[in-house]
Design a protein around this motif. Sequence first.
Motif, short mmCIF file in Angstrom:
data_model
loop_
_atom_site.label_atom_id
_atom_site.label_comp_id
_atom_site.label_asym_id
_atom_site.label_seq_id
_atom_site.Cartn_x
_atom_site.Cartn_y
_atom_site.Cartn_z
N ILE A 247 0.86 -1.18 0.00
CA ILE A 247 0.00 0.00 0.00
C ILE A 247 0.89 1.23 0.00
N VAL A 248 0.61 2.17 -0.88
CA VAL A 248 1.30 3.45 -0.90
C VAL A 248 0.26 4.53 -0.66
N PHE A 249 0.55 5.43 0.26
CA PHE A 249 -0.44 6.45 0.60
C PHE A 249 0.24 7.78 0.90
N ALA A 250 -0.55 8.84 0.84
CA ALA A 250 -0.07 10.18 1.21
C ALA A 250 -1.12 10.81 2.11
N ILE A 251 -0.66 11.42 3.19
CA ILE A 251 -1.54 12.08 4.14
C ILE A 251 -1.06 13.52 4.28
N GLY A 252 -1.98 14.49 4.08
CA GLY A 252 -1.62 15.89 4.15
C GLY A 252 -1.50 16.39 5.58
N ARG B 22 -5.66 14.38 6.19
CA ARG B 22 -6.56 13.73 5.23
C ARG B 22 -5.73 12.98 4.18
N PHE B 23 -6.25 11.83 3.77
CA PHE B 23 -5.58 11.06 2.73
C PHE B 23 -5.65 11.81 1.40
N ARG B 24 -4.51 11.92 0.74
CA ARG B 24 -4.45 12.53 -0.58
C ARG B 24 -4.25 11.49 -1.67
N PHE B 25 -3.82 10.33 -1.26
CA PHE B 25 -3.45 9.29 -2.22
C PHE B 25 -3.53 7.95 -1.50
N SER B 26 -4.00 6.93 -2.20
CA SER B 26 -4.08 5.60 -1.60
C SER B 26 -4.20 4.57 -2.72
N GLU B 27 -3.11 3.82 -2.94
CA GLU B 27 -3.08 2.85 -4.02
C GLU B 27 -2.32 1.60 -3.56
N GLY B 28 -2.45 0.52 -4.35
CA GLY B 28 -1.70 -0.70 -4.06
C GLY B 28 -2.59 -1.93 -4.06
N LEU B 29 -2.01 -3.04 -4.46
CA LEU B 29 -2.79 -4.28 -4.57
C LEU B 29 -3.28 -4.79 -3.22
N ALA B 30 -2.61 -4.38 -2.14
CA ALA B 30 -2.96 -4.92 -0.82
C ALA B 30 -4.05 -4.13 -0.12
N LEU B 31 -4.58 -3.09 -0.75
CA LEU B 31 -5.61 -2.28 -0.10
C LEU B 31 -6.81 -3.11 0.34
N SER B 32 -7.15 -4.11 -0.44
CA SER B 32 -8.32 -4.93 -0.10
C SER B 32 -8.12 -5.65 1.23
N ARG B 33 -6.85 -5.85 1.62
CA ARG B 33 -6.57 -6.52 2.88
C ARG B 33 -7.00 -5.69 4.08
N VAL B 34 -7.08 -4.37 3.89
CA VAL B 34 -7.53 -3.50 4.99
C VAL B 34 -8.94 -2.98 4.73
N VAL C 68 -10.23 6.08 0.21
CA VAL C 68 -10.14 6.87 1.44
C VAL C 68 -9.67 8.31 1.19
N VAL C 69 -9.39 8.66 -0.06
CA VAL C 69 -8.90 10.00 -0.37
C VAL C 69 -9.91 11.06 0.10
N GLY C 70 -9.41 12.05 0.84
CA GLY C 70 -10.27 13.10 1.36
C GLY C 70 -10.74 12.84 2.78
N ARG C 71 -10.55 11.63 3.27
CA ARG C 71 -11.01 11.30 4.63
C ARG C 71 -9.85 11.41 5.62
#
Length: 283
Positions: A150-155, A159-171, A178-181
């Motif tokens: 999972i690769v993500f960015a939090i401002g 708030r999440f600005r970015f959220s990608e990756g094959l393992a996201l379904s695991r969480v 989740v972008v914006g939350r």
Amino acid sequence: MQPPIDESLDAARLASERYALLVTNLPASAVMLFDHDLRFVLADGPELTRNGYSKARLEGRLLRDALDPAFVAMVEPNLRAALSGRRFRAELPFGDRIYAYTYEPLRDASGVVLYAMVLAQDITPLRQAEQRALESETRTREIVGNVEGIVFAIGADRRFRFSEGLALSRVGYGPGEVVGRRVDDLYPDHPELLHHIDVALSGQRVVADVPVGDAIWETRYSPIRDGNGTVTEVIGVAVEVTDRRRIEARSRQSQKLEAVGRLRSEEHTSELQSRETISYAGF
């Protein structure tokens, strides 16, 4: 009593000429003034020369006689709208450039629109940079979206600005879901994770194991700074290491048992040697 039309015309021309003087000293710009016949009353600015035109070539001529018919078809409705009193901005291509056109109605003292003034600004470099950034982001998302993690960015606003990756379904989430939350709203029961975010937003790099659900995620948090050194966001990379950590735990436990076994064996050997020494002395 309304001023004579000639005075209103002169006032409008004076205003536009002052504006043209400003534009002449601005890079990548041009100013034009049109009457209700769509005739060039004024044309000035460095972009005229850049596109092969001049004041002498344009002023006094009708729009349809001076420019390409295809371009005239695009801008004529905009000029008519400005002459009807509307103020607005539009982006249109001209040749191989992209321009932002600001349309401004010029009125006389009684409020009657006499002219449409147009400020053209070359925004090609800006749009090209945006396109390159978009293409780069698209490539990045394509690459990151296929990462086994999972690769993500939090401002700085958490708030999440970015959220990608094959393992996201695991969480329990999909790409970008989740972008914006706020991270605090999504993980209120994970104080260690929130603490890691706090530390990273303070400017420190963090590497920590984060348990989420039945999985363990090795997560690296990296602060990103702007030109002033202020942390604007945190980039995180999380890799699921549950099996690895279990193997490592079993290995450590095995090593501990082996160490205990060796210690007991050594104690037993020492005890036997001691008994033998005592027995020999007694003999």
